[in-house]
Design a protein around this motif. Structure first.
Motif, PDB file in Angstrom:
ATOM      1  N   GLY A  86      35.598  38.928  42.902  1.00  0.00           N
ATOM      2  CA  GLY A  86      36.016  40.148  42.236  1.00  0.00           C
ATOM      3  C   GLY A  86      36.464  41.154  43.268  1.00  0.00           C
ATOM      4  O   GLY A  86      36.549  40.850  44.468  1.00  0.00           O
ATOM      5  N   PRO A  87      36.766  42.375  42.850  1.00  0.00           N
ATOM      6  CA  PRO A  87      37.187  43.402  43.808  1.00  0.00           C
ATOM      7  C   PRO A  87      36.176  43.574  44.927  1.00  0.00           C
ATOM      8  O   PRO A  87      34.968  43.625  44.692  1.00  0.00           O
ATOM      9  N   GLY A  88      36.683  43.605  46.164  1.00  0.00           N
ATOM     10  CA  GLY A  88      35.814  43.808  47.319  1.00  0.00           C
ATOM     11  C   GLY A  88      35.540  42.566  48.123  1.00  0.00           C
ATOM     12  O   GLY A  88      34.967  42.656  49.216  1.00  0.00           O
ATOM     13  N   VAL A  89      35.942  41.390  47.610  1.00  0.00           N
ATOM     14  CA  VAL A  89      35.720  40.155  48.369  1.00  0.00           C
ATOM     15  C   VAL A  89      37.023  39.368  48.423  1.00  0.00           C
ATOM     16  O   VAL A  89      37.801  39.361  47.468  1.00  0.00           O
ATOM     17  N   PHE A  90      37.256  38.732  49.553  1.00  0.00           N
ATOM     18  CA  PHE A  90      38.437  37.908  49.732  1.00  0.00           C
ATOM     19  C   PHE A  90      38.380  36.699  48.799  1.00  0.00           C
ATOM     20  O   PHE A  90      37.345  36.047  48.690  1.00  0.00           O
ATOM     21  N   ILE A  91      39.476  36.423  48.119  1.00  0.00           N
ATOM     22  CA  ILE A  91      39.539  35.277  47.224  1.00  0.00           C
ATOM     23  C   ILE A  91      39.796  34.014  48.056  1.00  0.00           C
ATOM     24  O   ILE A  91      40.793  33.935  48.771  1.00  0.00           O
TER      25      ILE A  91
END
Length: 281
Positions: A86-91
């Motif tokens: 989710g937002p805040g972590v690298f996919i």
């Protein structure tokens, strides 16, 4: 044509017009997410119930604004894993699966000590823990947002999450000459690179950019690997597809490695470099 198929056809056209790279796949994955089935089972769904049209339209509209598919469904596949993101972590990307495949092919001692630096969502660490269930696996990350996802993904596994900055001199001296395998998918994109909106606007910049030449985190990691790895232990570091020679040169210049090898991902692009720690005299 069923109502579901009509909705998917319309969504595909809408996503294509918005510049989404894989409009049909994304349209089907979003539909499967709402219906609650695997994408391969969509053909067996007659008519979706409830608020399907409204929910689907909202997700397709968000994807048309180039919000990452993985943020909309809340997960990302990585090899055999499904990771919360989710937002805040690298996919995690499919390209990194080549590094995981290489790492899983290494011959390690019993009960090995494995380290994944810049772990993000925990992708590599969890993949390696699945390969070596008897290993002690450390997943190192300094982003508080990423650490939340890493801890969620590692819940119920033996992976140990360590909050630390890999560029810190003298980091975790207790690991010196003890690590049997080290991997990293660090921030490595050169600062001037032009990125797709899904990446530029939604992946955290700290997980993307590695200084002007993309090497500002890789260089300290190579130094750290020279200190942490036991004699003869391997390591692999992912890099930008424009910086393979720089990464190879960094290992060579360090002077503590042999077998420095540039490797390609499944699409044939330069993707990561591997090396082996020279025996200490």
């Amino acid at each position: 044509m069923t109502r579901l198929r009509q909705a998917i056809e319309a969504a595909t056209a809408r996503l294509a017009a918005a510049g989404v790279a894989s409009p049909r796949i994304d349209a089907e994955l979003l539909a499967a997410h709402i219906v609650g089935v695997d994408r391969s089972r969509l053909m067996f769904v007659d008519e979706p119930g409830g608020r399907f049209e409204q929910d689907y339209d909202e997700l397709v509209a968000a994807r048309s604004r180039r919000i990452p598919l993985q943020h909309l469904v809340g997960t990302a596949p990585f090899g055999p894993l499904t990771l919360a993101v989710g937002p805040g972590v690298f996919i995690p990307r499919p390209e990194t699966e080549a590094l995981l495949e290489w790492a899983c092919a290494q011959r390690l001692p019993d009960n090995p000590l494995i380290v994944d630096l810049c772990t993000g969502s925990g992708a590599l660490a969890l993949g390696l823990a699945a390969r070596w269930p008897d290993a002690r696996v450390l997943a190192v990350e300094n982003s508080s947002a990423a650490l939340e996802f890493a801890r969620r993904n590692a819940a119920g596994t033996p992976v140990e999450i360590v909050e630390a900055d890999v560029t810190t001199p003298g980091l975790l001296a207790e690991l010196d000459a003890r690590v049997d395998l080290l991997v990293s998918n660090p921030p490595y994109i050169p600062e001037a690179a032009i990125l797709e909106p899904e990446v530029a606007e939604h992946d955290p910049a700290a997980a993307l950019f590695g200084g002007p030449d993309g090497m500002s985190v890789i260089r300290p990691i190579v130094t750290l690997a020279a200190r942490w790895l036991r004699d003869g232990a391997p390591c692999g570091i992912e890099h930008d597809d424009t910086t393979s020679e720089l990464c190879v040169g960094t290992f060579a210049d360090d002077g503590h490695f042999t077998g420095v090898t540039a490797r390609r991902d499944l699409a044939g692009r330069p993707r990561f470099v591997t090396a082996t720690r020279i025996a200490r005299s």
